[in-house]
Design an enzyme around this catalytic site. Structure first.
Site, PDB file in Angstrom:
ATOM      1  N   LYS A 152      16.326  23.492  19.135  1.00 12.39           N
ATOM      2  CA  LYS A 152      16.227  22.710  17.898  1.00 12.39           C
ATOM      3  C   LYS A 152      16.724  21.295  18.089  1.00 12.39           C
ATOM      4  CE  LYS A 152      16.258  26.199  14.280  1.00 12.39           C
ATOM      5  NZ  LYS A 152      16.971  26.757  13.145  1.00 12.39           N
ATOM      6  N   LYS A 155       7.638  31.907  19.906  1.00 11.69           N
ATOM      7  CA  LYS A 155       7.691  32.741  18.690  1.00 11.69           C
ATOM      8  C   LYS A 155       7.063  32.000  17.497  1.00 11.69           C
ATOM      9  CE  LYS A 155      12.058  31.257  16.843  1.00 11.69           C
ATOM     10  NZ  LYS A 155      13.259  31.460  16.124  1.00 11.69           N
ATOM     11  N   LYS A 158       8.491  28.516  11.392  1.00  9.96           N
ATOM     12  CA  LYS A 158       8.104  27.639  10.275  1.00  9.96           C
ATOM     13  C   LYS A 158       7.947  26.207  10.741  1.00  9.96           C
ATOM     14  CE  LYS A 158      10.850  30.307   6.958  1.00  9.96           C
ATOM     15  NZ  LYS A 158      12.170  30.353   6.304  1.00  9.96           N
TER      16      LYS A 158
HETATM   17  P1  TYM Z   1      15.537  32.747   9.920  1.00  9.30           P
HETATM   18  O1  TYM Z   1      15.577  32.217   8.530  1.00  9.30           O
HETATM   19  O2  TYM Z   1      14.972  31.872  10.987  1.00  9.30           O
HETATM   20  O3  TYM Z   1      14.702  34.090   9.993  1.00  9.30           O
HETATM   21  C1  TYM Z   1      14.948  35.163   9.092  1.00  9.30           C
HETATM   22  C2  TYM Z   1      14.677  36.483   9.801  1.00  9.30           C
HETATM   23  O4  TYM Z   1      13.358  36.507  10.352  1.00  9.30           O
HETATM   24  C3  TYM Z   1      13.414  36.859  11.741  1.00  9.30           C
HETATM   25  N1  TYM Z   1      12.343  36.150  12.463  1.00  9.30           N
HETATM   26  C4  TYM Z   1      11.393  36.749  13.196  1.00  9.30           C
HETATM   27  N2  TYM Z   1      11.149  38.045  13.474  1.00  9.30           N
HETATM   28  C5  TYM Z   1      10.080  38.317  14.264  1.00  9.30           C
HETATM   29  N3  TYM Z   1       9.249  37.373  14.765  1.00  9.30           N
HETATM   30  C6  TYM Z   1       9.458  36.060  14.529  1.00  9.30           C
HETATM   31  N4  TYM Z   1       8.629  35.145  15.013  1.00  9.30           N
HETATM   32  C7  TYM Z   1      10.579  35.698  13.706  1.00  9.30           C
HETATM   33  N5  TYM Z   1      11.061  34.512  13.256  1.00  9.30           N
HETATM   34  C8  TYM Z   1      12.141  34.817  12.491  1.00  9.30           C
HETATM   35  C9  TYM Z   1      14.791  36.388  12.194  1.00  9.30           C
HETATM   36  O5  TYM Z   1      15.211  37.079  13.348  1.00  9.30           O
HETATM   37  C10 TYM Z   1      15.641  36.699  10.980  1.00  9.30           C
HETATM   38  O6  TYM Z   1      16.060  38.039  10.998  1.00  9.30           O
HETATM   39  N6  TYM Z   1      20.129  32.278  11.757  1.00  9.30           N
HETATM   40  C11 TYM Z   1      19.314  33.089  10.878  1.00  9.30           C
HETATM   41  C12 TYM Z   1      19.826  33.164   9.449  1.00  9.30           C
HETATM   42  C13 TYM Z   1      21.209  33.682   9.294  1.00  9.30           C
HETATM   43  C14 TYM Z   1      21.625  35.036   9.484  1.00  9.30           C
HETATM   44  C15 TYM Z   1      23.009  35.050   9.127  1.00  9.30           C
HETATM   45  C16 TYM Z   1      20.974  36.192   9.899  1.00  9.30           C
HETATM   46  C17 TYM Z   1      22.293  32.974   8.884  1.00  9.30           C
HETATM   47  N7  TYM Z   1      23.381  33.783   8.759  1.00  9.30           N
HETATM   48  C18 TYM Z   1      23.758  36.244   9.215  1.00  9.30           C
HETATM   49  C19 TYM Z   1      21.735  37.379   9.979  1.00  9.30           C
HETATM   50  C20 TYM Z   1      23.105  37.386   9.637  1.00  9.30           C
HETATM   51  C21 TYM Z   1      17.943  32.465  10.823  1.00  9.30           C
HETATM   52  O7  TYM Z   1      17.762  31.277  11.065  1.00  9.30           O
HETATM   53  O8  TYM Z   1      16.967  33.276  10.359  1.00  9.30           O
END
Ligand code: TYM
Length: 337
Positions: free
Chosen positions: A118, A200, A203
């Protein structure tokens, strides 16, 4: 009668409120969370403070935060069985992040692949918040002393840090945190970009034809799937040298429950076009009811705000308790009330 909430193991997980969910968010994460609601005490966060770590506009963040809650509910998270809350509504996330940050090894944070990717993308304007991001994530999890954290595969490294920090706190002060288990699904844990199946689905992909959003029009979904990159040859099979076809098979298999063998058999000798049409139809059939539900939910913003208020109340009680314990153990003088 079901098991009382207090006797169930806890899960905490979250999404960043940055634009709408894509198919990876759904298959790798939210859809699976919906199935866990009876077996766990669930905390589903809308992590608005995390969304501030990349350049954003305040009005968009505010709108995306409410829309994220509506998408959660549209995708099957049920406010009657789970706590849906906004991270910034609960005191404790940033406080615990500070305490954990004082224990976090600099070198480990420097090795975080999401930070490296990022920060390269953001360039010059990258803020220190992005570097600290995984510590805040660890705090989100440990504040609820979560037993498990269901996520997609991309979050594995962040969860290792959360476990390491829990262990380090326990060793430095005294036994306090459970070591949270990552729960990563067997199917759909890593949905890849349609135009570049080696990366992957995300967004923030510059090529938006790569990302299938849950709430985009049917025609656009169909067009994106039909123009997805496939591989040389015309065989429908999953293998390392066929990342494009493997990705579409993984999507179809996750959506229909059919095995790879069944899919390969169904489209054997037929070429890519009918296979892609089946993928597009499966995506559309899945998102249609979610889209309808989402439109309904967005008509009543007061009701959504009430869900978030109630979710934050439950989360806050738990957070205060944990934070007080952590402060005490870390040697902070108790405030006289
Ligand atoms: P975020 O908002 O990017 O994504 C939310 C969830 O979607 C999953 N994900 C995917 N799964 C499969 N294929 C993909 N291409 C893909 N892209 C995203 C992510 O693994 C996630 O489960 N850092 C985290 C947010 C967060 C969080 C937390 C998660 C903040 N605090 C505490 C768990 C526990 C994030 O950016 O997710």
């Amino acid at each position: 009668m079901g098991t009382p909430a207090s006797e169930k193991p806890t899960i905490l997980t979250a999404c960043q409120p940055t634009s709408h969910f894509h198919l990876g968010n759904y298959l790798g994460a939210v859809r699976r969370w919906a199935d866990m609601q009876d077996d766990y005490e669930c905390f589903f966060g809308v992590v608005d403070l995390h969304a501030m770590t990349a350049p954003y506009t305040p009005a968009d963040l505010r709108r995306n935060t409410l829309e994220c809650a509506a998408q959660y509910i549209a995708c099957g998270l049920d406010p009657k069985r789970s706590n849906i809350f906004v991270q910034s509504h609960v005191t404790g996330h940033t406080e615990l992040a500070w305490i954990l940050g004082c224990l976090a090894p600099l070198g480990q944070l420097e090795r975080m692949t999401q930070f490296k990717d990022k920060s390269k993308r953001i360039g010059q304007s990258v803020g220190a918040g992005l570097f600290f991001y995984p510590v805040l994530q660890a705090a989100d999890i440990l504040l609820y002393n979560a037993d498990a954290v269901p996520v997609g595969e991309d979050q594995k490294q962040h969860l290792e840090l959360a476990r390491d920090l829990a262990q380090k706190f326990n060793n430095t002060y005294s036994e306090t945190f459970k070591l949270p288990e990552p729960l990563i699904g067997k199917k759909g844990a890593r949905i890849m970009a349609l135009q570049d199946p080696e990366s992957k689905m995300s967004k923030s992909d510059k090529n938006q034809s790569s990302t299938l959003y849950l709430f985009e029009p049917k025609e656009s979904i169909r067009k994106k799937v039909m123009s997805a990159v496939t591989d040389s040859g015309s065989e429908i099979s999953a293998s390392d040298d066929k990342p494009g076809v493997s990705n579409l098979m993984s999507i179809l298999s996750s959506l229909t429950g059919h095995s790879y063998e069944e899919i390969a058999g169904q489209f054997s000798g037929k070429g890519y076009a009918p296979f892609k049409e089946a993928v597009a139809e499966a995506v559309i059939a899945t998102v249609e009811p979610l889209q309808a539900r989402y439109q309904e939910l967005m008509k009543d913003k007061d009701a959504l705000n009430t869900v978030l208020k109630e979710g934050a109340e439950v989360a806050q009680k738990r957070a205060y308790k944990m934070l007080a314990k952590v402060y005490r153990k870390a040697g902070l003088l108790e405030r006289v009330r």
